[in-house]
Write a protein that holds these residues in place. Structure first.
Motif, PDB file in Angstrom:
ATOM      1  N   ARG A 102       0.819  -1.210   0.000  1.00 24.16           N
ATOM      2  CA  ARG A 102       0.000   0.000   0.000  1.00 24.16           C
ATOM      3  C   ARG A 102       0.854   1.263   0.000  1.00 24.16           C
ATOM      4  O   ARG A 102       0.648   2.180  -0.805  1.00 24.16           O
ATOM      5  N   VAL A 103       1.841   1.320   0.878  1.00 27.14           N
ATOM      6  CA  VAL A 103       2.668   2.522   1.016  1.00 27.14           C
ATOM      7  C   VAL A 103       3.522   2.745  -0.236  1.00 27.14           C
ATOM      8  O   VAL A 103       3.566   3.848  -0.781  1.00 27.14           O
ATOM      9  N   VAL A 104       4.184   1.705  -0.710  1.00 29.67           N
ATOM     10  CA  VAL A 104       5.050   1.866  -1.888  1.00 29.67           C
ATOM     11  C   VAL A 104       4.222   2.205  -3.123  1.00 29.67           C
ATOM     12  O   VAL A 104       4.535   3.152  -3.862  1.00 29.67           O
ATOM     13  N   THR A 105       3.146   1.477  -3.363  1.00 29.01           N
ATOM     14  CA  THR A 105       2.305   1.747  -4.531  1.00 29.01           C
ATOM     15  C   THR A 105       1.717   3.150  -4.450  1.00 29.01           C
ATOM     16  O   THR A 105       1.780   3.919  -5.416  1.00 29.01           O
ATOM     17  N   GLY A 106       1.161   3.503  -3.306  1.00 29.03           N
ATOM     18  CA  GLY A 106       0.550   4.821  -3.150  1.00 29.03           C
ATOM     19  C   GLY A 106       1.538   5.955  -3.305  1.00 29.03           C
ATOM     20  O   GLY A 106       1.267   6.953  -3.991  1.00 29.03           O
ATOM     21  N   SER A 131      -5.108  10.270  -4.808  1.00 33.02           N
ATOM     22  CA  SER A 131      -5.382   8.838  -4.662  1.00 33.02           C
ATOM     23  C   SER A 131      -4.155   8.097  -4.143  1.00 33.02           C
ATOM     24  O   SER A 131      -4.283   7.163  -3.346  1.00 33.02           O
ATOM     25  N   GLY A 132      -2.966   8.528  -4.550  1.00 39.12           N
ATOM     26  CA  GLY A 132      -1.747   7.886  -4.064  1.00 39.12           C
ATOM     27  C   GLY A 132      -1.558   8.057  -2.568  1.00 39.12           C
ATOM     28  O   GLY A 132      -1.220   7.103  -1.862  1.00 39.12           O
ATOM     29  N   LEU A 133      -1.774   9.278  -2.082  1.00 36.58           N
ATOM     30  CA  LEU A 133      -1.621   9.521  -0.644  1.00 36.58           C
ATOM     31  C   LEU A 133      -2.683   8.792   0.170  1.00 36.58           C
ATOM     32  O   LEU A 133      -2.390   8.233   1.237  1.00 36.58           O
ATOM     33  N   LEU A 134      -3.924   8.779  -0.327  1.00 38.22           N
ATOM     34  CA  LEU A 134      -4.983   8.036   0.363  1.00 38.22           C
ATOM     35  C   LEU A 134      -4.666   6.541   0.391  1.00 38.22           C
ATOM     36  O   LEU A 134      -4.850   5.882   1.420  1.00 38.22           O
ATOM     37  N   LEU A 135      -4.180   6.026  -0.731  1.00 39.95           N
ATOM     38  CA  LEU A 135      -3.829   4.613  -0.793  1.00 39.95           C
ATOM     39  C   LEU A 135      -2.689   4.294   0.173  1.00 39.95           C
ATOM     40  O   LEU A 135      -2.746   3.310   0.917  1.00 39.95           O
ATOM     41  N   ALA A 136      -1.656   5.134   0.189  1.00 43.28           N
ATOM     42  CA  ALA A 136      -0.515   4.916   1.088  1.00 43.28           C
ATOM     43  C   ALA A 136      -0.960   4.904   2.552  1.00 43.28           C
ATOM     44  O   ALA A 136      -0.481   4.089   3.342  1.00 43.28           O
ATOM     45  N   THR A 196     -10.046   3.487   1.276  1.00 44.42           N
ATOM     46  CA  THR A 196      -9.331   2.662   0.303  1.00 44.42           C
ATOM     47  C   THR A 196     -10.091   2.446  -1.004  1.00 44.42           C
ATOM     48  O   THR A 196      -9.486   2.570  -2.078  1.00 44.42           O
ATOM     49  N   PRO A 197     -11.392   2.161  -1.002  1.00 47.77           N
ATOM     50  CA  PRO A 197     -12.073   1.995  -2.294  1.00 47.77           C
ATOM     51  C   PRO A 197     -11.999   3.263  -3.169  1.00 47.77           C
ATOM     52  O   PRO A 197     -11.781   3.162  -4.379  1.00 47.77           O
ATOM     53  N   LEU A 198     -12.146   4.429  -2.574  1.00 48.86           N
ATOM     54  CA  LEU A 198     -12.036   5.675  -3.335  1.00 48.86           C
ATOM     55  C   LEU A 198     -10.610   5.851  -3.856  1.00 48.86           C
ATOM     56  O   LEU A 198     -10.393   6.233  -5.017  1.00 48.86           O
ATOM     57  N   ALA A 199      -9.621   5.575  -3.014  1.00 50.69           N
ATOM     58  CA  ALA A 199      -8.216   5.673  -3.424  1.00 50.69           C
ATOM     59  C   ALA A 199      -7.926   4.718  -4.581  1.00 50.69           C
ATOM     60  O   ALA A 199      -7.245   5.092  -5.540  1.00 50.69           O
TER      61      ALA A 199
END
Length: 175
Positions: free
Chosen positions: A9-13, A62-67, A72-75
């Protein structure tokens, strides 16, 4: 398992967010908004600056939300959407990044989609905020919305031009 999900999650985001920063600023090796605008025009998009700002903002947000593992679904929907556009731009070059292909954005799409289906893990802000577990349908909805919005954006914003004239001359080494 939670450690693996956090790392993914952190690396991808953060990679998605950093890619957005590069589109709109000189930070992190970017060439600034003017260069981002020109890149979108070369790639066959209308809207130049507006398109670059929207793409950059979507990637950053979206990257920061994902990280963080927050909403998560919105990210995932944002990350999958913007990276689907990147896949569509690079599609004519084939799979491999050495040929300016879609390998890298495809990996980011798949990683984000995987996080939608697994959830962000216990070490995520969704967990802290009590938002998990997300309903089972939310993963499919997020990925479908991302793919659909990315393809729709590509269709709507296409200038009708075939894209870059110099497909063969730009490689990953020249960026």
């Amino acid at each position: 398992m939670d450690t693996g999900l956090m790392l993914l999650r952190v690396v991808t985001g953060l990679l998605i967010a950093a890619h957005g920063v590069q589109k709109v600023s000189p930070w992190l090796g970017g060439r600034g908004l003017d260069a981002g605008t020109e890149e979108f025009r070369r790639d066959g998009f209308r809207g130049g600056t507006v398109t670059a700002v929207l793409a950059g903002a979507t990637q950053i947000g979206s990257g920061l939300l994902l990280a963080a593992g927050l909403v998560t679904p919105l990210a995932v929907a944002g990350a999958v959407g913007v990276m689907t556009v990147a896949v569509s731009v690079k599609w004519p070059h084939g799979l491999w990044v050495q040929n300016d292909g879609y390998e890298y954005p495809l990996v980011l799409v798949i990683a984000a989609a995987a996080l939608a289906f697994t959830g962000p893990g216990e070490w995520a802000l969704d967990e802290v905020a009590g938002l998990t577990p997300w309903p089972a349908w939310s993963a499919l909805a997020a990925v479908t919305l991302g793919l659909g919005s990315g393809l729709l954006a590509r269709l709507v914003l296409s200038s009708g031009r075939p894209g870059r004239e110099d497909h063969g001359s730009r490689s990953w080494r020249h960026r």
